[in-house]
Enzyme design. Structure first.
Site, PDB file in Angstrom:
ATOM      1  N   LYS A   1       3.800   5.985   4.548  1.00 33.50           N
ATOM      2  CA  LYS A   1       3.175   4.662   4.488  1.00 33.50           C
ATOM      3  C   LYS A   1       2.834   4.122   5.880  1.00 33.50           C
ATOM      4  O   LYS A   1       2.538   2.942   6.031  1.00 33.50           O
ATOM      5  CB  LYS A   1       4.106   3.685   3.768  1.00 33.50           C
ATOM      6  CG  LYS A   1       4.405   4.077   2.328  1.00 33.50           C
ATOM      7  CD  LYS A   1       5.320   3.049   1.698  1.00 33.50           C
ATOM      8  CE  LYS A   1       5.707   3.435   0.292  1.00 33.50           C
ATOM      9  NZ  LYS A   1       6.576   2.426  -0.343  1.00 33.50           N
TER      10      LYS A   1
ATOM     11  N   CYS B   1       3.417   0.753 -25.411  1.00 28.85           N
ATOM     12  CA  CYS B   1       3.414   2.032 -24.704  1.00 28.85           C
ATOM     13  C   CYS B   1       2.193   2.831 -25.145  1.00 28.85           C
ATOM     14  O   CYS B   1       1.841   2.871 -26.325  1.00 28.85           O
ATOM     15  CB  CYS B   1       4.704   2.791 -25.023  1.00 28.85           C
ATOM     16  SG  CYS B   1       4.739   4.482 -24.382  1.00 28.85           S
TER      17      CYS B   1
ATOM     18  N   CYS C   1      10.324   6.204 -25.006  1.00 27.66           N
ATOM     19  CA  CYS C   1       9.910   7.436 -24.335  1.00 27.66           C
ATOM     20  C   CYS C   1      10.836   7.807 -23.182  1.00 27.66           C
ATOM     21  O   CYS C   1      10.947   8.991 -22.829  1.00 27.66           O
ATOM     22  CB  CYS C   1       8.496   7.291 -23.782  1.00 27.66           C
ATOM     23  SG  CYS C   1       7.215   7.174 -25.023  1.00 27.66           S
TER      24      CYS C   1
ATOM     25  N   CYS D   1       9.352   2.529 -20.735  1.00 33.14           N
ATOM     26  CA  CYS D   1       9.326   2.499 -22.198  1.00 33.14           C
ATOM     27  C   CYS D   1      10.720   2.821 -22.709  1.00 33.14           C
ATOM     28  O   CYS D   1      11.230   3.924 -22.454  1.00 33.14           O
ATOM     29  CB  CYS D   1       8.325   3.511 -22.737  1.00 33.14           C
ATOM     30  SG  CYS D   1       8.400   3.674 -24.545  1.00 33.14           S
TER      31      CYS D   1
ATOM     32  N   PRO E   1       0.824  -1.199   0.000  1.00 34.64           N
ATOM     33  CA  PRO E   1       0.000   0.000   0.000  1.00 34.64           C
ATOM     34  C   PRO E   1       0.864   1.258   0.000  1.00 34.64           C
ATOM     35  O   PRO E   1       1.867   1.340   0.711  1.00 34.64           O
ATOM     36  CB  PRO E   1      -0.794  -0.131   1.301  1.00 34.64           C
ATOM     37  CG  PRO E   1      -0.828  -1.601   1.574  1.00 34.64           C
ATOM     38  CD  PRO E   1       0.497  -2.118   1.097  1.00 34.64           C
ATOM     39  N   GLU E   2       0.473   2.228  -0.823  1.00 39.18           N
ATOM     40  CA  GLU E   2       1.230   3.466  -0.921  1.00 39.18           C
ATOM     41  C   GLU E   2       0.534   4.553  -0.125  1.00 39.18           C
ATOM     42  O   GLU E   2      -0.488   4.329   0.529  1.00 39.18           O
ATOM     43  CB  GLU E   2       1.418   3.835  -2.391  1.00 39.18           C
ATOM     44  CG  GLU E   2       2.081   2.692  -3.162  1.00 39.18           C
ATOM     45  CD  GLU E   2       2.628   3.082  -4.521  1.00 39.18           C
ATOM     46  OE1 GLU E   2       3.012   4.246  -4.718  1.00 39.18           O
ATOM     47  OE2 GLU E   2       2.688   2.197  -5.401  1.00 39.18           O
TER      48      GLU E   2
ATOM     49  N   CYS F   1       3.872   5.723 -27.596  1.00 37.99           N
ATOM     50  CA  CYS F   1       4.616   5.480 -28.840  1.00 37.99           C
ATOM     51  C   CYS F   1       4.476   4.056 -29.372  1.00 37.99           C
ATOM     52  O   CYS F   1       5.035   3.740 -30.426  1.00 37.99           O
ATOM     53  CB  CYS F   1       6.093   5.812 -28.637  1.00 37.99           C
ATOM     54  SG  CYS F   1       6.950   4.631 -27.560  1.00 37.99           S
TER      55      CYS F   1
END
Length: 273
Positions: free
Chosen positions: A53, A242, A268, A265, A2-3, A245
């Site tokens: 957290k 992505c 990117c 990516c 959990p954030e 792109c």
């Protein structure tokens, strides 16, 4: 894991049922050290707060309980006598107040400490600015990222360091780096202050959008929020195109201390200067 946004919502969900009420019963179970929660029985709950957290429950006698959920922990609220959705054997902490029962399941960290010692706590005292705090200091977060000890640290790893900024986890660090077109493998020293400021600002925007429904339209799904609206950009999308792109998303285990899966990516987020 959990954030910060998940803990923010958890605190908000528990607060109306706990704050201002007196603890009628409390019990804690192992594994690990078991806090002496009998010391909170008979005392009023003064606050329920998320800090990075961590979830903190403060009492009118100067004590507080700290839980850290890590990967599998969660808080549940029940009515007295209501059947629990998980086995009682998995309950690390149970707090009963008139009209409600708060149960913390599977948390590896459950501590009882004095509020006045919070600044000296090895984890709490070292936390960087909380991304969800109204008093969040972006300049201080950038300053901490710029600490000489992090100069050669990859930015993908530095963003997870709770001593630099608190609340961001693996989902958000991947999403933020993609949104800002920054390679997770660039060392902090190779990024200018404007780039670091963009990363910090975007991280705060995403966390706020998920923590406060209706606050913003850009939401991502985290491990603790399976029902959140909005697609993930790179996290968990190995080999899929992505969204900008169409290059296949790459992934690799990354980090010196407790490596986690990084998604990016290759087009990117080119790691060349």
């Amino acid at each position: 894991m959990p954030e910060g946004d998940t803990l923010f919502r958890t605190a908000a969900g528990l607060r109306p049922y706990l704050v201002g009420r007196t603890v009628s019963a409390a019990r804690a179970n192992g594994p690990g050290p078991v806090p002496q929660v009998a010391r909170i029985v008979g005392h009023e709950i003064a606050a329920v707060e998320a800090l990075g957290k961590n979830l903190l429950i403060r009492f009118d006698n100067g004590l507080e309980i700290r839980t850290h959920l890590r990967m599998n922990g969660s808080w549940h609220r029940y009515r007295p006598g209501e059947r629990w959705r998980r086995p009682p054997s998995r309950a690390r902490l149970v707090i009963e107040v008139p009209g409600a029962v708060a149960v913390c399941f599977d948390a590896p960290v459950v501590e009882l400490l004095e509020q006045r010692a919070e600044g000296l706590h090895p984890s709490l005292g070292a936390l960087g600015p909380d991304l969800l705090s109204p008093e969040f200091d972006a300049a201080e977060a950038v300053r901490r990222l710029r600490d000489p000890g992090r100069a050669e640290t990859d930015i993908g790893e530095a963003l997870l360091d709770q001593r630099a900024l608190a609340g961001i986890g693996n989902v958000y660090r991947n999403e933020v780096l993609w949104l800002e077109r920054v390679s997770p493998f660039r060392p902090v020293a190779a990024l200018d202050d404007a780039t670091l400021d963009r990363l910090v600002t975007t991280a705060r925007r995403l966390l706020l959008a998920n923590a406060v429904p209706g606050r913003g339209h850009e939401r991502v799904t985290t491990a603790g929020d399976r029902a959140a609206a909005g697609p993930l950009y790179v996290y968990g999308r190995t080999g899929r195109p992505c969204r900008r792109c169409r290059t296949p998303i790459a992934s690799a285990r990354h980090g010196r201390d407790g490596p986690r899966t990084t998604y990016w990516c290759p087009t990117c987020q080119d790691d060349r200067p």
